[in-house]
Design an enzyme around this catalytic site. Structure first.
Site, PDB file in Angstrom:
ATOM      1  NE  ARG A 152     -22.090 -27.781 -24.422  1.00 37.99           N
ATOM      2  CZ  ARG A 152     -23.120 -27.430 -25.158  1.00 37.99           C
ATOM      3  NH1 ARG A 152     -24.282 -28.303 -25.320  1.00 37.99           N
ATOM      4  NH2 ARG A 152     -22.958 -26.403 -25.756  1.00 37.99           N
ATOM      5  CB  SER A 242     -17.128 -23.579 -23.709  1.00 35.22           C
ATOM      6  OG  SER A 242     -17.243 -22.982 -24.989  1.00 35.22           O
ATOM      7  CD  GLU A 345     -18.978 -27.292 -22.380  1.00 30.14           C
ATOM      8  OE1 GLU A 345     -18.538 -27.912 -23.329  1.00 30.14           O
ATOM      9  OE2 GLU A 345     -19.466 -26.033 -22.288  1.00 30.14           O
TER      10      GLU A 345
END
Length: 349
Positions: A152, A242, A345
């Protein structure tokens, strides 16, 4: 709660980037995709720039495998909705992005965030990132291998932050079947969607031997089905997807977590995890659930009942302060119980 920016600029033609006087824009400048992975914590004092260019171009064959199946590539404009690209590739019978289906956001942002799901990350199929270099005021092509991709993250989020405006991404695609089935229940969901049929031989009912019969569309439909069962529809319930990254820890730390879990759930309990070399990835959603956060609300903010990795605006009126407060409560509790500090995230602006 709504937030605002001083100036919003939408770019549809790449040539406009050459004529924009960036220094004259209200500062700071923030380049935004679809905004699906952002949390604005208040009004933004500068300029928000959105690349809204469109188009998907299938490029000539880039290589041919020994069995005669071609590897191709497609150049996709930054403003294309990423799932539209997934749908296009599946319809063309091209393998690559099918496991990333239904991830919200746009193509440009996918190359910044290195989005991922069900065993596939954007970096696995990115060949080249096309961008405008604000520092040198020219268009550049950056090989995907040079973008510093990690879980990520990328150099676009770190050392290169603010320098490049992504205009398009070229993805590697293939006509050869490349199914990724062993993550997140994809294999099990496939078997449920496409059950054994009368007349199949013993070999045909074994999933590895069915791989030759799978299509990108079958994988896409299966992934969409999984996501729709456990994730909120962003058109109905506000969220940033998320919210936390899944932590990767050493095996000694993991064994301590296993001991805690067995003490609470019984000696036969198995902690979900994925091996990452000599380290272990532990699902953040599992830890959040184990700490009793599933469904918990703080004002209008809520840990989504079906998937605790997601924080939603349950009432439509949640404030940034409420979302951040719930986020911090989750982080603090996980750290106290498991000795792991979760990292968001979602980018906070």
């Amino acid at each position: 709660m709504r937030v605002s920016c001083r100036l919003y600029v939408e770019v549809t033609e790449l040539e406009d980037l050459l004529t924009l006087d960036f220094d004259a824009l209200p500062q700071p400048l923030f380049v935004m995709g679809g905004g699906s992975n952002l949390l604005f914590t208040g009004d933004f004092p500068g300029t928000v720039l959105h690349m809204a260019n469109q188009g998907i171009t299938l490029n000539p064959v880039i290589s041919t495998k020994a069995e005669g199946r071609a590897e191709k590539s497609a150049t996709v404009a930054a403003g294309v909705v990423f799932d539209d690209f997934c749908a296009w590739a599946a319809a063309e019978g091209l393998w690559g992005p099918e496991n990333l289906s239904l991830i919200p956001g746009e193509v440009g942002a996918s190359a910044v965030q290195n989005i991922g799901a069900y065993g596939v990350e954007a970096k696995d199929i990115i060949d080249t990132v096309h961008a405008f270099d604000r520092q040198e005021r020219r268009f550049v092509d950056i090989p995907g291998a040079d973008c510093g991709y990690g879980y990520r993250t990328s150099l676009f989020k770190t050392a290169w932050k603010g320098r490049y405006i992504i205009t398009a991404v070229t993805f590697r695609l293939s006509t050869a079947p490349q199914p990724k089935l062993d993550y997140g229940g994809v294999r099990k969901a496939l078997e449920a969607r496409f059950p054994v049929k009368p007349g199949m031989t013993e070999e045909e009912v074994v999933m590895p031997d069915l791989i030759g019969h799978l299509t990108p569309q079958m994988i896409r439909e299966t992934v969409i089905g999984i996501r729709e069962q456990k994730l909120p529809d962003p058109k109905e319930t506000g969220s940033a997807g998320s919210f936390f990254c899944n932590p990767v820890i050493d095996r000694e730390h993991f064994e301590r977590i296993v001991a805690i879990a067995k003490a609470e759930n019984g000696p036969e309990y198995e902690v979900p995890h994925y091996d990452v070399g000599d380290r272990v990835k532990v699902p953040a959603a599992w830890m959040i659930d184990q700490c009793g956060f599933k469904g918990m609300r703080l004002g209008g903010a809520q840990v989504y009942p079906k998937q605790p990795l997601v924080i939603v605006n349950a009432t439509g009126t949640a404030t940034p302060e409420e979302i951040v407060a719930l986020e911090q409560r989750v982080i603090g509790t996980i750290k106290e119980k498991y000795g792991i500090e979760l990292h968001p995230e979602v980018e906070h602006v």
